[in-house]
Design a protein around this motif. Structure first.
Motif, mmCIF file in Angstrom:
data_model
loop_
_atom_site.group_PDB
_atom_site.id
_atom_site.type_symbol
_atom_site.label_atom_id
_atom_site.label_comp_id
_atom_site.label_asym_id
_atom_site.label_seq_id
_atom_site.Cartn_x
_atom_site.Cartn_y
_atom_site.Cartn_z
ATOM 1 N N TYR A 1 -1.060 16.567 2.534
ATOM 2 C CA TYR A 1 0.068 16.142 1.700
ATOM 3 C C TYR A 1 0.571 17.305 0.852
ATOM 4 O O TYR A 1 -0.234 18.060 0.288
ATOM 5 C CB TYR A 1 -0.359 15.012 0.754
ATOM 6 N N MET B 1 -5.740 17.005 2.975
ATOM 7 C CA MET B 1 -5.392 15.946 3.930
ATOM 8 C C MET B 1 -4.036 16.225 4.571
ATOM 9 O O MET B 1 -3.654 15.570 5.532
ATOM 10 C CB MET B 1 -5.299 14.586 3.217
ATOM 11 N N THR C 1 -10.086 -5.707 0.831
ATOM 12 C CA THR C 1 -9.141 -5.848 -0.275
ATOM 13 C C THR C 1 -8.402 -4.535 -0.385
ATOM 14 O O THR C 1 -8.959 -3.529 -0.774
ATOM 15 C CB THR C 1 -9.895 -6.104 -1.581
ATOM 16 N N PHE D 1 -12.419 2.664 1.197
ATOM 17 C CA PHE D 1 -11.325 2.283 2.091
ATOM 18 C C PHE D 1 -10.076 3.098 1.783
ATOM 19 O O PHE D 1 -9.457 3.687 2.662
ATOM 20 C CB PHE D 1 -11.011 0.784 1.942
ATOM 21 N N GLU D 2 -9.706 3.128 0.477
ATOM 22 C CA GLU D 2 -8.488 3.812 0.068
ATOM 23 C C GLU D 2 -8.569 5.310 0.390
ATOM 24 O O GLU D 2 -7.594 5.916 0.834
ATOM 25 C CB GLU D 2 -8.267 3.591 -1.433
ATOM 26 N N ASN D 3 -9.748 5.912 0.186
ATOM 27 C CA ASN D 3 -9.965 7.321 0.513
ATOM 28 C C ASN D 3 -9.616 7.603 1.971
ATOM 29 O O ASN D 3 -8.868 8.525 2.275
ATOM 30 C CB ASN D 3 -11.435 7.691 0.286
ATOM 31 N N MET E 1 -6.142 15.901 -1.580
ATOM 32 C CA MET E 1 -4.908 15.395 -0.992
ATOM 33 C C MET E 1 -4.175 16.489 -0.231
ATOM 34 O O MET E 1 -3.590 16.231 0.812
ATOM 35 C CB MET E 1 -4.006 14.791 -2.074
ATOM 36 N N ARG F 1 0.510 4.986 -3.638
ATOM 37 C CA ARG F 1 -0.916 5.128 -3.350
ATOM 38 C C ARG F 1 -1.277 6.607 -3.195
ATOM 39 O O ARG F 1 -2.347 7.040 -3.621
ATOM 40 C CB ARG F 1 -1.276 4.327 -2.094
ATOM 41 N N ILE F 2 -0.372 7.360 -2.589
ATOM 42 C CA ILE F 2 -0.619 8.797 -2.438
ATOM 43 C C ILE F 2 -0.585 9.478 -3.808
ATOM 44 O O ILE F 2 -1.412 10.348 -4.106
ATOM 45 C CB ILE F 2 0.412 9.413 -1.466
ATOM 46 N N TRP G 1 -8.050 5.587 4.108
ATOM 47 C CA TRP G 1 -6.705 5.133 4.442
ATOM 48 C C TRP G 1 -5.674 6.212 4.129
ATOM 49 O O TRP G 1 -4.760 6.468 4.921
ATOM 50 C CB TRP G 1 -6.369 3.844 3.667
ATOM 51 N N LEU G 2 -5.825 6.855 2.976
ATOM 52 C CA LEU G 2 -4.856 7.888 2.577
ATOM 53 C C LEU G 2 -4.848 9.040 3.581
ATOM 54 O O LEU G 2 -3.794 9.606 3.881
ATOM 55 C CB LEU G 2 -5.166 8.407 1.171
#
Lengths: 238, 343
Positions: free
Chosen positions: B211, B209, B337, A98-100, B206, B194-195, A102-103
């Motif tokens: 960033y 992506m 979660t 999810f976090e992957n 990253m 989080r990043i 989401w980022l």
């Protein structure tokens, strides 16, 4: 007029005396699919890296949607709306699927929209079972799917995939074919691939690299029938 | 782990309120103050190393800069409010500059460690060699190896004669640590945090992506330095003197040990590691049978061998194994979660 998603003019990449990419002119229209093939060391991945900004080409130019992006860094190219999947699965191992995803979505969207987009990508790729698992603990095929999710979450208009079918089972390859067709609805896609079975299954125009240069560009069936291609790449089997 | 930041904050403050009154029964407030200051210093490295993946061997450089910035400006201003702010801003600005040079220069891992180490050494050598009266900033002499004594210590803002010292200083340090802890928690839950964790996991991914990982690492590095600087400013008030020893390599190495022993990748770990090891060192300092660096080394080796994740992750694993199972299952059945597990 059809919009050009990616174009390279006289693209060159030299490492000392070796010319890994030799004056490549390449053009891809918006919404099109193109596969890059060629034997090991033909310069496919180097070409790919020059386009994504991971390498700075020693000569020539790269254009995306008519904007020159030669020498831009990867994050600037990605920020244009270009989704990139590297050869070795590149995911965030210590974080959940999810976090992957989401980022990746958060780069272009607000928190709420990123949450929504992540849910959408998860259902499109049927990742529901593994969304809370650490990606580092997933199998190879699942990791590949998470990486495709990362690419999709940014809703790109140009997608570059380096060997997406590598190490996948036949079933995974089938679902990959579906995913790529899904991606083509909104983006131009370039795939660097070895797996001829897979390339035939998505049946597209193929560009053959040989010794850094572009050998031939044509439909996959005609390329397969071409004697020169068979000699340099496929041997006598195919 | 509590889900919302507000809920967690309430729990943290409640526990802090109990501890702030309970701890002085065991240890005197003067010693407690320095343990809290070291806790904050540990947290500063825990943030950038544990969550940003930036291993900095020179966290003491920012600690020392904070202390010197406080001392020098306190002498010149004669009141403590601005100097305490300077003790945060000066190291942050220095780190932003240094970080930009390192991250935009694409230095990674071991080179980063070497550079931060060398910068600490340079500062140590430089401050040490400023004994001559020509090294003056305003009215403050840098003093070389003698350090700077006799500056205005913490006072109630705007009232230079009302000092915050003794028990009051202990409460002040405790409040500062709790506030910094809550800010760090908030930061890590934010998109920025989080990043940053994403960058720790895979810098290349990253940036693919979209960033700009260089800029983000620079900012995180500066935030870590700001926290270390505040700890330095408080240290100056505790010791009432600042000396070049603040920049020593031994101290730098100790912060790294605090993080490893306490638990890297947690917020509480580095604080607990710092406070407990500093207290142990204080106790060992009262005897002369065995050299305490030997014991520190032994502790590090034992932890690396038997408890490599550190105290806090080990305890929370134990907790999860014995009590957390039912809750975890409940949580898993609920979809989505979105909290990063960070102790």
């Amino acid at each position: 007029m059809v919009e050009v998603a990616l174009e390279t003019r006289n693209l060159n990449m030299r490492f000392g005396g070796i010319c890994a990419v030799d004056n490549v002119d390449f053009k891809l229209n918006a919404g099109d699919l193109r596969c890059l093939i060629g034997p090991n060391g033909a310069g496919k991945s180097t070409f790919f890296k020059c386009v994504t900004g991971q390498l700075e080409p020693t000569g020539g130019q790269v254009f995306m949607r008519d904007e020159e992006v030669t020498g831009w860094s990867p994050h600037e190219i990605a920020s244009l709306g270009v989704g990139i999947k590297t050869q070795v699965p590149s995911v965030l191992d210590g974080l959940t699927a999810f976090e992957n995803i989401w980022l990746a979505a958060r780069r272009f969207l607000s928190v709420t929209d990123a949450n929504r987009m992540t849910d959408e990508v998860i259902s499109r790729l049927s990742l529901g079972d593994i969304i809370n698992s650490d990606v580092g603990q997933l199998g190879h095929g699942e990791r590949q799917r998470v990486e495709l999710g990362i690419v999709m979450a940014a809703d790109p208009w140009l997608i570059l995939l380096d060997e997406p079918a590598a190490g996948m089972s036949a079933k995974d390859v089938d679902s990959l074919t579906n995913i790529i067709h899904e991606m083509l609805k909104s983006a131009a896609v370039i795939i660097v691939e070895h797996d001829m079975q897979f390339i035939r299954s998505i049946a597209s125009t193929v560009s053959v690299f040989h010794q850094g240069a572009m050998l031939i560009e044509d439909h996959v069936d005609r390329v397969m029938a071409d004697q020169t291609v068979r000699n340099v790449y496929l041997g006598k089997k195919a | 782990m509590p889900k919302s930041w507000q809920k967690e904050s309430v729990i943290v403050i409640a526990i802090a309120l109990i501890l702030v009154y309970a701890l002085p029964f065991a240890i005197n407030t003067f010693t407690l103050s320095i343990l809290l200051i070291y806790g904050m210093l540990g947290l500063s490295l825990g943030l950038i190393w544990g969550f940003g993946g930036i291993l900095c061997f020179g966290q003491t450089a920012f600690f020392g800069l904070g202390a010197y910035a406080y001392a020098i400006s306190a002498i010149n201003i004669g009141e403590s409010t601005l100097p305490l702010i300077f003790s945060i801003l000066v190291p942050a600005a220095f780190a932003a500059l240094m970080g930009a040079m390192m991250f935009y220069g694409r230095l990674a891992d071991v080179y980063l460690g070497v550079i931060t180490l060398v910068v600490t050494l340079i500062l140590f050598k430089f401050i040490n060699s400023t004994a001559s009266p020509i090294y003056v900033i305003g009215e403050a002499r840098l003093g070389g190896y003698n350090g700077i004594p006799g500056f205005q210590t913490l006072n109630i803002p705007g009232r230079p004669d009302d000092y915050i010292w003794g028990d009051a200083f202990y409460y002040f340090c405790f409040a500062a640590l709790v506030i910094v802890y809550l800010l760090v928690s908030w930061l890590l839950r934010s998109s920025f945090g989080r990043i940053a964790i994403g960058i720790r996991e895979n810098d290349e991914r990253m940036s693919l992506m979209g960033y700009d990982t260089r800029a983000r690492k620079t900012v995180l590095f500066a935030i870590g330095a700001a926290i270390a600087g505040l700890a330095g400013g408080l240290f100056a008030n505790w010791a009432e003197i600042v000396t070049p020893g603040l920049f020593s390599l031994g101290q730098s190495a100790e912060i790294i040990i605090w993080c490893i022993v306490g638990g890297l990748g947690t917020r509480l770990g580095p604080i607990i590691g710092a406070a407990s090891l500093a207290y142990l060192k204080f106790l060992l300092g009262q005897q002369s049978m065995i050299d305490n660096t030997l014991i520190m080394g032994l502790i590090l080796v034992l932890f690396v061998l038997f408890l490599p994740k550190g105290i806090v992750p080990a305890i929370s694993d134990l907790w999860a194994a014995s009590f957390g199972r039912r809750r975890k299952r409940l949580r898993k059945s609920r979809r989505g979660t979105r909290v990063i597990s960070n102790g």
